[in-house]
Scaffold this motif. Structure first.
Motif, PDB file in Angstrom:
ATOM      1  N   LYS A 109       0.828  -1.184   0.000  1.00 35.89           N
ATOM      2  CA  LYS A 109       0.000   0.000   0.000  1.00 35.89           C
ATOM      3  C   LYS A 109       0.868   1.241   0.000  1.00 35.89           C
ATOM      4  N   SER A 110       0.491   2.182  -0.760  1.00 34.00           N
ATOM      5  CA  SER A 110       1.245   3.430  -0.848  1.00 34.00           C
ATOM      6  C   SER A 110       0.799   4.389   0.231  1.00 34.00           C
ATOM      7  N   SER A 111       1.746   4.992   0.925  1.00 35.07           N
ATOM      8  CA  SER A 111       1.433   5.923   2.001  1.00 35.07           C
ATOM      9  C   SER A 111       1.039   7.288   1.480  1.00 35.07           C
ATOM     10  N   SER A 112       1.141   7.479   0.176  1.00 34.23           N
ATOM     11  CA  SER A 112       0.823   8.796  -0.378  1.00 34.23           C
ATOM     12  C   SER A 112      -0.671   8.935  -0.684  1.00 34.23           C
ATOM     13  N   ASN A 113      -1.456   7.775  -0.690  1.00 31.65           N
ATOM     14  CA  ASN A 113      -2.892   7.836  -0.977  1.00 31.65           C
ATOM     15  C   ASN A 113      -3.700   8.097   0.302  1.00 31.65           C
ATOM     16  N   PHE A 114      -4.827   8.795   0.121  1.00 26.98           N
ATOM     17  CA  PHE A 114      -5.702   9.108   1.263  1.00 26.98           C
ATOM     18  C   PHE A 114      -7.158   8.988   0.826  1.00 26.98           C
ATOM     19  N   CYS A 115      -7.928   8.183   1.541  1.00 23.57           N
ATOM     20  CA  CYS A 115      -9.336   7.938   1.197  1.00 23.57           C
ATOM     21  C   CYS A 115     -10.215   8.983   1.879  1.00 23.57           C
ATOM     22  N   LYS A 116     -10.933   9.711   1.041  1.00 14.75           N
ATOM     23  CA  LYS A 116     -11.831  10.733   1.583  1.00 14.75           C
ATOM     24  C   LYS A 116     -13.103  10.123   2.194  1.00 14.75           C
ATOM     25  N   TYR A 117     -13.371   8.858   1.869  1.00 14.28           N
ATOM     26  CA  TYR A 117     -14.602   8.225   2.356  1.00 14.28           C
ATOM     27  C   TYR A 117     -14.450   7.748   3.802  1.00 14.28           C
ATOM     28  N   CYS A 118     -13.366   6.960   4.016  1.00 19.16           N
ATOM     29  CA  CYS A 118     -13.166   6.408   5.358  1.00 19.16           C
ATOM     30  C   CYS A 118     -12.133   7.173   6.169  1.00 19.16           C
ATOM     31  N   LYS A 119     -11.549   8.215   5.552  1.00 16.82           N
ATOM     32  CA  LYS A 119     -10.572   9.072   6.213  1.00 16.82           C
ATOM     33  C   LYS A 119      -9.338   8.317   6.660  1.00 16.82           C
ATOM     34  N   ARG A 120      -8.946   7.343   5.847  1.00 14.87           N
ATOM     35  CA  ARG A 120      -7.743   6.578   6.171  1.00 14.87           C
ATOM     36  C   ARG A 120      -6.737   6.656   5.021  1.00 14.87           C
ATOM     37  N   LYS A 121      -5.479   6.447   5.398  1.00 12.93           N
ATOM     38  CA  LYS A 121      -4.403   6.441   4.409  1.00 12.93           C
ATOM     39  C   LYS A 121      -4.170   5.041   3.860  1.00 12.93           C
ATOM     40  N   GLY A 122      -3.504   4.994   2.749  1.00 13.31           N
ATOM     41  CA  GLY A 122      -3.114   3.696   2.202  1.00 13.31           C
ATOM     42  C   GLY A 122      -3.894   3.284   0.989  1.00 13.31           C
ATOM     43  N   HIS A 123      -5.012   3.980   0.683  1.00  8.80           N
ATOM     44  CA  HIS A 123      -5.787   3.645  -0.509  1.00  8.80           C
ATOM     45  C   HIS A 123      -6.591   4.870  -0.911  1.00  8.80           C
ATOM     46  N   SER A 124      -7.091   4.834  -2.138  1.00 10.28           N
ATOM     47  CA  SER A 124      -7.911   5.938  -2.641  1.00 10.28           C
ATOM     48  C   SER A 124      -9.391   5.625  -2.414  1.00 10.28           C
ATOM     49  N   GLU A 125     -10.237   6.607  -2.652  1.00 10.21           N
ATOM     50  CA  GLU A 125     -11.675   6.430  -2.471  1.00 10.21           C
ATOM     51  C   GLU A 125     -12.233   5.394  -3.427  1.00 10.21           C
ATOM     52  N   ASP A 126     -11.714   5.361  -4.657  1.00 12.96           N
ATOM     53  CA  ASP A 126     -12.191   4.382  -5.647  1.00 12.96           C
ATOM     54  C   ASP A 126     -11.910   2.959  -5.210  1.00 12.96           C
ATOM     55  N   GLY A 127     -10.828   2.789  -4.431  1.00 14.98           N
ATOM     56  CA  GLY A 127     -10.491   1.434  -4.000  1.00 14.98           C
ATOM     57  C   GLY A 127     -10.850   1.144  -2.563  1.00 14.98           C
ATOM     58  N   CYS A 128     -11.686   1.980  -2.004  1.00 17.73           N
ATOM     59  CA  CYS A 128     -12.050   1.813  -0.588  1.00 17.73           C
ATOM     60  C   CYS A 128     -12.959   0.586  -0.420  1.00 17.73           C
ATOM     61  N   PHE A 129     -12.533  -0.358   0.345  1.00 17.80           N
ATOM     62  CA  PHE A 129     -13.296  -1.591   0.581  1.00 17.80           C
ATOM     63  C   PHE A 129     -14.561  -1.295   1.386  1.00 17.80           C
ATOM     64  N   LYS A 130     -14.466  -0.373   2.323  1.00 15.53           N
ATOM     65  CA  LYS A 130     -15.629  -0.048   3.170  1.00 15.53           C
ATOM     66  C   LYS A 130     -16.754   0.554   2.346  1.00 15.53           C
ATOM     67  N   LYS A 131     -16.351   1.424   1.394  1.00 17.16           N
ATOM     68  CA  LYS A 131     -17.352   2.045   0.536  1.00 17.16           C
ATOM     69  C   LYS A 131     -17.966   1.017  -0.404  1.00 17.16           C
ATOM     70  N   LYS A 132     -17.139   0.137  -0.917  1.00 18.90           N
ATOM     71  CA  LYS A 132     -17.619  -0.901  -1.826  1.00 18.90           C
ATOM     72  C   LYS A 132     -18.571  -1.850  -1.102  1.00 18.90           C
ATOM     73  N   ASN A 133     -18.216  -2.222   0.130  1.00 22.87           N
ATOM     74  CA  ASN A 133     -19.048  -3.128   0.920  1.00 22.87           C
ATOM     75  C   ASN A 133     -20.385  -2.481   1.273  1.00 22.87           C
ATOM     76  N   ARG A 134     -20.373  -1.187   1.502  1.00 20.28           N
ATOM     77  CA  ARG A 134     -21.599  -0.470   1.840  1.00 20.28           C
ATOM     78  C   ARG A 134     -22.567  -0.486   0.672  1.00 20.28           C
TER      79      ARG A 134
END
Length: 288
Positions: A249-274
């Motif tokens: 996982k790249s530390s430069s990515n930040f997910c605006k959906y779950c407010k966590r680092k390591g992935h982008s919003e498009d790849g957010c598992f929490k958002k996809k599961n929702r």
């Protein structure tokens, strides 16, 4: 016989309007090679009274060859000058009188040519240049003027490349009895050999340096570059480059959906599961 065929007999140009100096030297060597030069000098001894017919014939043929060689070595328009004789010495002297006059105009031209001579590093060696200066001085002498030896020495060292500056300064300070054409020529040839050896050594060192710096780095630097390509420095530790470890996982990515680092919003598992959970979708519809 065509003009080109006549020219091919000789390894040097035929006598023309402007090449008498070089032609005279080349023709002299050719006549010496044919065993005829003594006839031109007038020092050839006649056959002895007891000589055989064969020896007398060989002697006569060499004498004739001294003339025919000169005649064929002259451009056709000038052959008329020596066509009325069959003697090599007479032909030689006739050409000298016509092409090497001792007039003041001729002398002025030779002196000007002498002092205008330059050493061409790309076209000649220092030995050839020294010989050229000596030959030009000889032409001036044959035209009726004796050039002082000191002027010949000055001309030898007058227009040399910067590499000879140290030697020139030394030659200016040597004793008068050592300031001679022969000694200066010897010193120049020796210095030329030293300069060529130095350049050869410098080229060898440069070649070795180029071999180690191929691509702008030596082998140790190339290995370090390869190591740095696989890893990048991050803080006090080291993490694998995303280009090398794609699963990391790249530390430069930040997910605006779950407010966590390591992935982008498009790849957010929490958002996809929702989105795929029917129960969550039903609640969202009721809220709306």
């Amino acid at each position: 016989m065509s003009e080109s065929a006549e020219t091919s007999i000789f390894a040097f140009p035929k006598l023309s309007d402007f090449n008498y100096g070089s032609w005279k030297t080349d023709m002299k060597v050719l006549l010496m090679e044919k065993g005829c030069w003594q006839f031109i000098l007038g020092t050839e001894k006649p056959c002895s009274e007891g000589a055989s017919d064969r020896e007398q014939l060989a002697h006569e043929l060499r004498k004739q060859r001294s003339y025919t060689t000169i005649y064929m070595g002259v451009e056709r328009k000038y052959q008329a000058l020596i066509a009325d004789t069959e003697d090599g010495k007479t032909a030689w002297d006739t050409l000298k009188a016509n092409f090497e006059p001792s007039s003041r105009a001729r002398l002025a031209s030779l002196v000007d040519d002498f002092f205008s001579s330059r050493f061409d590093v790309n076209e000649e060696t220092i030995g050839i240049y020294s010989k050229k200066i000596v030959e030009k001085n000889q032409q001036i002498k044959e035209a009726g003027f004796k050039m002082p030896d000191i002027l010949v020495c000055f001309q030898l060292i007058r227009f040399l490349p910067p590499e000879y500056d140290n030697l020139v300064q030394i030659l200016y300070r040597i004793k008068d009895e050592e300031f001679t054409v022969d000694n200066i020529t010897k010193q120049l040839i020796t210095e030329s050999g030293r300069i060529q050896l130095k350049l050869k050594d410098e080229n060898r060192v440069q070649s070795v340096t180029d071999a180690y710096t191929a691509g702008g780095r030596n082998p140790e630097e190339n290995r370090q570059k390869q190591k740095n390509t696989a890893t990048k420095s991050y803080g006090s530790g080291t993490v694998m480059d995303p280009g090398v470890r794609r699963n990391r996982k790249s530390s430069s990515n930040f997910c605006k959906y779950c407010k966590r680092k390591g992935h982008s919003e498009d790849g957010c598992f929490k958002k996809k599961n929702r989105r795929t959970n029917p129960f969550v979708q039903k609640i969202e519809v009721q809220i709306d």
